[in-house]
Motif scaffolding. Structure first.
Motif, PDB file in Angstrom:
ATOM      1  N   GLU A  67      -6.404  -2.302   4.835  1.00 19.07           N
ATOM      2  CA  GLU A  67      -6.587  -2.405   3.385  1.00 19.07           C
ATOM      3  C   GLU A  67      -6.046  -3.738   2.868  1.00 19.07           C
ATOM      4  O   GLU A  67      -5.422  -4.503   3.586  1.00 19.07           O
ATOM      5  N   ASP A  68      -6.288  -4.000   1.593  1.00 18.62           N
ATOM      6  CA  ASP A  68      -5.779  -5.229   1.004  1.00 18.62           C
ATOM      7  C   ASP A  68      -4.259  -5.120   0.890  1.00 18.62           C
ATOM      8  O   ASP A  68      -3.716  -4.063   0.565  1.00 18.62           O
ATOM      9  N   ASN A  69      -3.570  -6.228   1.140  1.00 17.55           N
ATOM     10  CA  ASN A  69      -2.113  -6.197   1.172  1.00 17.55           C
ATOM     11  C   ASN A  69      -1.538  -7.590   0.908  1.00 17.55           C
ATOM     12  O   ASN A  69      -2.264  -8.583   0.892  1.00 17.55           O
TER      13      ASN A  69
ATOM     14  N   LYS B 161      -3.049 -12.434  -6.727  1.00 15.69           N
ATOM     15  CA  LYS B 161      -3.418 -12.957  -5.415  1.00 15.69           C
ATOM     16  C   LYS B 161      -2.259 -13.777  -4.877  1.00 15.69           C
ATOM     17  O   LYS B 161      -2.063 -14.944  -5.254  1.00 15.69           O
TER      18      LYS B 161
ATOM     19  N   ILE C  28      -2.097  -9.125  -3.535  1.00 17.03           N
ATOM     20  CA  ILE C  28      -3.304  -8.892  -2.744  1.00 17.03           C
ATOM     21  C   ILE C  28      -3.887 -10.232  -2.289  1.00 17.03           C
ATOM     22  O   ILE C  28      -3.528 -11.295  -2.800  1.00 17.03           O
ATOM     23  N   ARG C  29      -4.814 -10.155  -1.344  1.00 20.89           N
ATOM     24  CA  ARG C  29      -5.584 -11.333  -0.977  1.00 20.89           C
ATOM     25  C   ARG C  29      -6.983 -11.275  -1.561  1.00 20.89           C
ATOM     26  O   ARG C  29      -7.676 -12.270  -1.676  1.00 20.89           O
TER      27      ARG C  29
ATOM     28  N   ASN D 230      -9.457  -9.090  -0.349  1.00 21.25           N
ATOM     29  CA  ASN D 230     -10.458  -8.607   0.604  1.00 21.25           C
ATOM     30  C   ASN D 230      -9.925  -7.365   1.307  1.00 21.25           C
ATOM     31  O   ASN D 230      -8.814  -6.921   1.022  1.00 21.25           O
ATOM     32  N   LYS D 231     -10.688  -6.805   2.223  1.00 22.21           N
ATOM     33  CA  LYS D 231     -10.270  -5.550   2.844  1.00 22.21           C
ATOM     34  C   LYS D 231      -9.221  -5.725   3.929  1.00 22.21           C
ATOM     35  O   LYS D 231      -8.671  -4.753   4.432  1.00 22.21           O
ATOM     36  N   TYR D 232      -8.918  -6.976   4.279  1.00 17.70           N
ATOM     37  CA  TYR D 232      -7.940  -7.226   5.335  1.00 17.70           C
ATOM     38  C   TYR D 232      -6.569  -7.638   4.801  1.00 17.70           C
ATOM     39  O   TYR D 232      -5.555  -7.471   5.477  1.00 17.70           O
ATOM     40  N   GLY D 233      -6.518  -8.198   3.609  1.00 18.75           N
ATOM     41  CA  GLY D 233      -5.261  -8.664   3.059  1.00 18.75           C
ATOM     42  C   GLY D 233      -4.699  -9.834   3.838  1.00 18.75           C
ATOM     43  O   GLY D 233      -5.393 -10.508   4.593  1.00 18.75           O
TER      44      GLY D 233
ATOM     45  N   ARG E 133       0.805  -2.639   1.472  1.00 20.20           N
ATOM     46  CA  ARG E 133      -0.573  -2.414   1.042  1.00 20.20           C
ATOM     47  C   ARG E 133      -0.609  -2.086  -0.450  1.00 20.20           C
ATOM     48  O   ARG E 133       0.364  -1.584  -1.020  1.00 20.20           O
TER      49      ARG E 133
END
Length: 215
Positions: free
Chosen positions: A167-169, A190, A154-155, A157-160, A174
């Motif tokens: 979504e986070d990706n 992360k 993941i990153r 946040n909601k954008y990834g 995702r």
């Protein structure tokens, strides 16, 4: 650790032993025997590789085995189950760690499959990581008798890493697309999809799950 217990590592698309130097050193320090199961990810289909993995393990005659998979390697393992689940003489599968697996298929796969460049780059298995009903990722067995731990990149946040797939990706998969729905434990790191194997947290989580059954 029993000498008859072996850990098989299954790489993803375009992967190989070079990705697992740190992981293998950590496993060796913990007393595990581990080896890479290699295959030609661009040319060999998942179902065929799964059968080859099954036959390879049968020839080695270990009493107990565990697995670490990355990306497409998770689908290879699930494809192997089509053969091992009904084999009473197959080694006992102890624990499995799936790292960034496309267990539910991927939206990114849908997009890439539309373009000839990605079909050439990824190869014959790209269609199998789409998330439509005909995707192999949605048809393979999801239930293991072994304890399974899943790690997603993941990153945070909601954008990834890729804002175009929502979504986070990790840039390719995702968070929700990694889940089996039957795993014993789930963790995030992360990291991007490509670099996740090199992260100290990934390696620590993996070795801990193999030892304890939890992250």
């Amino acid at each position: 650790m029993e000498k008859k217990h072996k850990v098989y590592i299954i790489h993803g698309v375009l992967g190989g032993a070079y990705e697992y130097v740190k992981m293998r050193k950590a496993l060796e320090k913990k007393g595990y025997e581990a080896s890479i199961f290699s295959y030609k990810s661009r040319k060999e289909r998942i179902l065929d590789v799964g059968e080859n993995l099954y036959n390879h393990i049968k020839k080695e005659h270990h009493l107990q085995i565990s697995f670490i998979t990355h990306s497409l390697g998770g689908l290879v393992l699930r494809a192997m189950l089509k053969h091992s689940l009904n084999d009473t003489n197959f080694p006992n599968i102890h624990r499995i760690v799936m790292i960034a697996p496309p267990n539910q298929g991927t939206i990114a796969g849908n997009y890439m499959y539309k373009h000839a460049f990605f079909r050439f780059l990824i190869g014959v298995n790209l269609r199998d990581v789409k998330n439509d009903e005909d995707s192999l990722a949605r048809k393979l067995p999801l239930i293991f008798s072994a304890e399974v731990g899943t790690i997603a990149g993941i990153r945070g946040n909601k954008y990834g890493y890729n804002p175009f797939i929502g979504e986070d990706n990790d840039g390719e998969i995702r968070l929700e697309e990694t889940k089996l729905g039957t795993e014993k434990d789930f963790a995030t790191v992360k990291s991007s999809h490509i670099t996740i194997l090199q992260k100290a947290r990934t390696i620590a989580l993996t070795t801990n799950f193999l030892k304890t059954g939890k992250f």
